[in-house]
Motif scaffolding. Structure first.
Motif, PDB file in Angstrom:
ATOM      1  N   LEU A 157      19.595  15.103  57.172  1.00 33.71           N
ATOM      2  CA  LEU A 157      19.200  14.429  55.945  1.00 33.71           C
ATOM      3  C   LEU A 157      18.263  13.252  56.191  1.00 33.71           C
ATOM      4  O   LEU A 157      17.281  13.062  55.464  1.00 33.71           O
ATOM      5  CB  LEU A 157      20.450  13.929  55.207  1.00 33.71           C
ATOM      6  N   ALA A 158      18.547  12.454  57.213  1.00 37.27           N
ATOM      7  CA  ALA A 158      17.814  11.196  57.393  1.00 37.27           C
ATOM      8  C   ALA A 158      16.999  11.125  58.670  1.00 37.27           C
ATOM      9  O   ALA A 158      15.865  10.644  58.663  1.00 37.27           O
ATOM     10  CB  ALA A 158      18.806  10.025  57.346  1.00 37.27           C
ATOM     11  N   LEU A 197      27.328  14.146  62.360  1.00 36.46           N
ATOM     12  CA  LEU A 197      26.102  14.268  63.153  1.00 36.46           C
ATOM     13  C   LEU A 197      25.128  15.242  62.511  1.00 36.46           C
ATOM     14  O   LEU A 197      23.942  14.952  62.355  1.00 36.46           O
ATOM     15  CB  LEU A 197      26.432  14.743  64.574  1.00 36.46           C
ATOM     16  N   GLY A 198      25.634  16.425  62.162  1.00 36.05           N
ATOM     17  CA  GLY A 198      24.762  17.444  61.597  1.00 36.05           C
ATOM     18  C   GLY A 198      24.180  17.046  60.258  1.00 36.05           C
ATOM     19  O   GLY A 198      22.980  17.214  60.018  1.00 36.05           O
ATOM     20  N   PHE A 199      25.022  16.495  59.380  1.00 32.15           N
ATOM     21  CA  PHE A 199      24.564  16.149  58.034  1.00 32.15           C
ATOM     22  C   PHE A 199      23.544  15.016  58.062  1.00 32.15           C
ATOM     23  O   PHE A 199      22.449  15.130  57.515  1.00 32.15           O
ATOM     24  CB  PHE A 199      25.756  15.762  57.161  1.00 32.15           C
ATOM     25  N   MET A 258      15.109  19.507  58.363  1.00 29.04           N
ATOM     26  CA  MET A 258      15.829  18.621  57.447  1.00 29.04           C
ATOM     27  C   MET A 258      16.697  19.426  56.482  1.00 29.04           C
ATOM     28  O   MET A 258      17.889  19.127  56.294  1.00 29.04           O
ATOM     29  CB  MET A 258      14.834  17.766  56.669  1.00 29.04           C
ATOM     30  N   MET A 259      16.126  20.436  55.890  1.00 29.88           N
ATOM     31  CA  MET A 259      16.854  21.215  54.886  1.00 29.88           C
ATOM     32  C   MET A 259      17.991  22.031  55.515  1.00 29.88           C
ATOM     33  O   MET A 259      19.117  22.038  55.010  1.00 29.88           O
ATOM     34  CB  MET A 259      15.886  22.131  54.137  1.00 29.88           C
ATOM     35  N   GLY A 280      25.361  20.744  58.149  1.00 26.70           N
ATOM     36  CA  GLY A 280      26.261  19.616  58.314  1.00 26.70           C
ATOM     37  C   GLY A 280      27.207  19.454  57.144  1.00 26.70           C
ATOM     38  O   GLY A 280      28.393  19.131  57.317  1.00 26.70           O
ATOM     39  N   LEU A 281      26.700  19.673  55.927  1.00 25.02           N
ATOM     40  CA  LEU A 281      27.542  19.585  54.741  1.00 25.02           C
ATOM     41  C   LEU A 281      28.630  20.659  54.784  1.00 25.02           C
ATOM     42  O   LEU A 281      29.787  20.399  54.442  1.00 25.02           O
ATOM     43  CB  LEU A 281      26.692  19.752  53.482  1.00 25.02           C
TER      44      LEU A 281
END
Length: 400
Positions: free
Chosen positions: A337-338, A331-333, A378-379, A385-386
């Motif tokens: 990101l998108a 969810l976080g990543f 986004m960043m 998330g990563l």
């Protein structure tokens, strides 16, 4: 409310750091994404006599034929594919929780088997032709979303406000870990507001005339949907964190245990909801792939082509979900990101290009502010998330 709007009603995980900043981000995200949705609804027919029925068509009008495709399509595909993967994980885990709640003393079964069971139904549903054909499923999913959300926060309150050993501190005891977890939680919130990626496709199903443009009923549907979003998300996030503290699972229904029958019912409702949600996002991907194969690669439109494309897609999303069912990290990543670009700031950039609000006007200032906030989100969210994915990987066995 348009029956296809259930994709907005996905149960976001409660923010693990839901204190002052967390509540502010939750409310601010709701406001910003409602505003950007309004922009997209307004721009659907910004060119007189032409309807922009796809997100990438809007991007092409703003940035040019080729550049618009390269800006929008990769992001949109990432959103839709990642959402389908998360729905696979959610459906499988909810099925597992349903089985454990309905049959408390049963033998434990691997989560991957439940994801496989959940994914199997999509081999049939994926053969439905278009969004209109799943409107009934979508309407039922919207009702179920509101139902299981209410069950979640009411059951949490029923469990009792004064629980022993409730810890409201950050899960990670290091400063860097706490900060990164908070960033990941920002991505969770971003993932909750993902309707922008299919809003134009949905609006395309509404008849439009000069006297009664589609944006009027569409905007009414958006407002009703976002009201239901607030009823679904806010009580779950606030009550869930208040009752359970930092021990709450990414999906609060996994944390709740009793009454067994009610928790089993709620998880079953989640399963039916994400079945509809998966199909809504998958339909857009099917349309893109099949259009590319027919127009660019000169394949002949046929039933075998449809079956091959759609079954392959279901298998791929199911396999990835079985391999890495890290709900919170995914969810976080992907949220950062998108979903941040397509939901938070890309509509603002397109609005600035096409509508051209007067410099330093309220509209100009709002859009540039949201662009900056969206890029920061986004960043930070993708980084958080990563980190969560890496932390989960350390203690996880694939296909467990």
């Amino acid at each position: 409310m348009s029956p296809q709007w259930s994709e907005l009603l996905f149960l976001a995980s409660p923010m693990l750091c839901l204190k002052g900043p967390g509540i502010a981000i939750l409310v601010l995200s709701w406001i910003i994404t409602l505003y950007t949705l309004w922009q997209m609804v307004e721009m659907h027919e910004i060119i007189p006599g032409k309807r922009l029925d796809r997100y990438h068509e809007l991007g092409q009008v703003a940035f040019g034929e080729k550049l618009g495709l390269w800006i929008v399509v990769p992001q949109q595909l990432t959103v839709e594919v990642s959402t389908c993967i998360v729905y696979m994980v959610t459906g499988g885990k909810s099925l597992k929780k349903f089985q454990e709640s309905a049959v408390p003393n049963s033998k434990p079964i691997r989560t991957t088997y439940f994801i496989l069971i959940f994914g199997s139904c999509h081999f049939i549903l994926s053969l439905l032709p278009n969004l209109n054909s799943i409107s009934g499923v979508s309407l039922a999913a919207a009702f179920m979303s509101l139902s299981y959300s209410m069950i979640a926060w009411i059951a949490s309150l029923k469990k009792g406000i004064y629980q022993e050993n409730v810890d409201y501190s950050y899960r990670d005891k290091t400063t860097s870990g706490s900060v990164l977890n908070f960033f990941s939680a920002m991505g969770d919130v971003a993932f909750a507001f993902a309707g922008h990626n299919v809003v134009l496709e949905i609006q395309a199903t509404i008849p439009s005339t000069p006297e009664q443009p589609s944006k009027k009923p569409m905007w009414k549907g958006v407002k009703v949907a976002y009201f239901i979003v607030a009823l679904s998300y806010f009580p779950v996030a606030l009550v869930g964190y208040f009752i359970f503290g930092n021990s709450v699972d990414g999906n609060i229904l996994i944390t709740l245990e009793k009454p067994n029958w009610l928790i089993a019912l709620a998880n079953l409702l989640v399963v039916f909801h994400v079945i509809g949600g998966y199909q809504i996002y998958a339909m857009s991907v099917f349309d893109m792939i099949e259009t590319y194969l027919v127009k660019q690669k000169k394949f002949r439109p046929s039933t075998p082509l449809r079956i091959a494309v759609r079954f392959t897609y279901v298998v791929i999303t199911m396999f990835i979900g079985m391999a890495i069912p890290f709900f919170g990290g995914l969810l976080g990543f992907f949220g950062g990101l998108a979903l941040s670009p397509t939901s938070y700031f890309l509509p603002c950039i397109i609005w600035l290009v096409l509508v051209k609000p007067r410099r330093f006007s309220i509209s100009w200032l709002m859009n540039w502010t949201f662009v900056v906030l969206g890029v920061v989100l986004m960043m930070l969210a993708a980084t958080g998330g990563l980190y969560t994915l890496i932390a989960s990987y350390k203690t996880y066995k694939f296909f467990s």
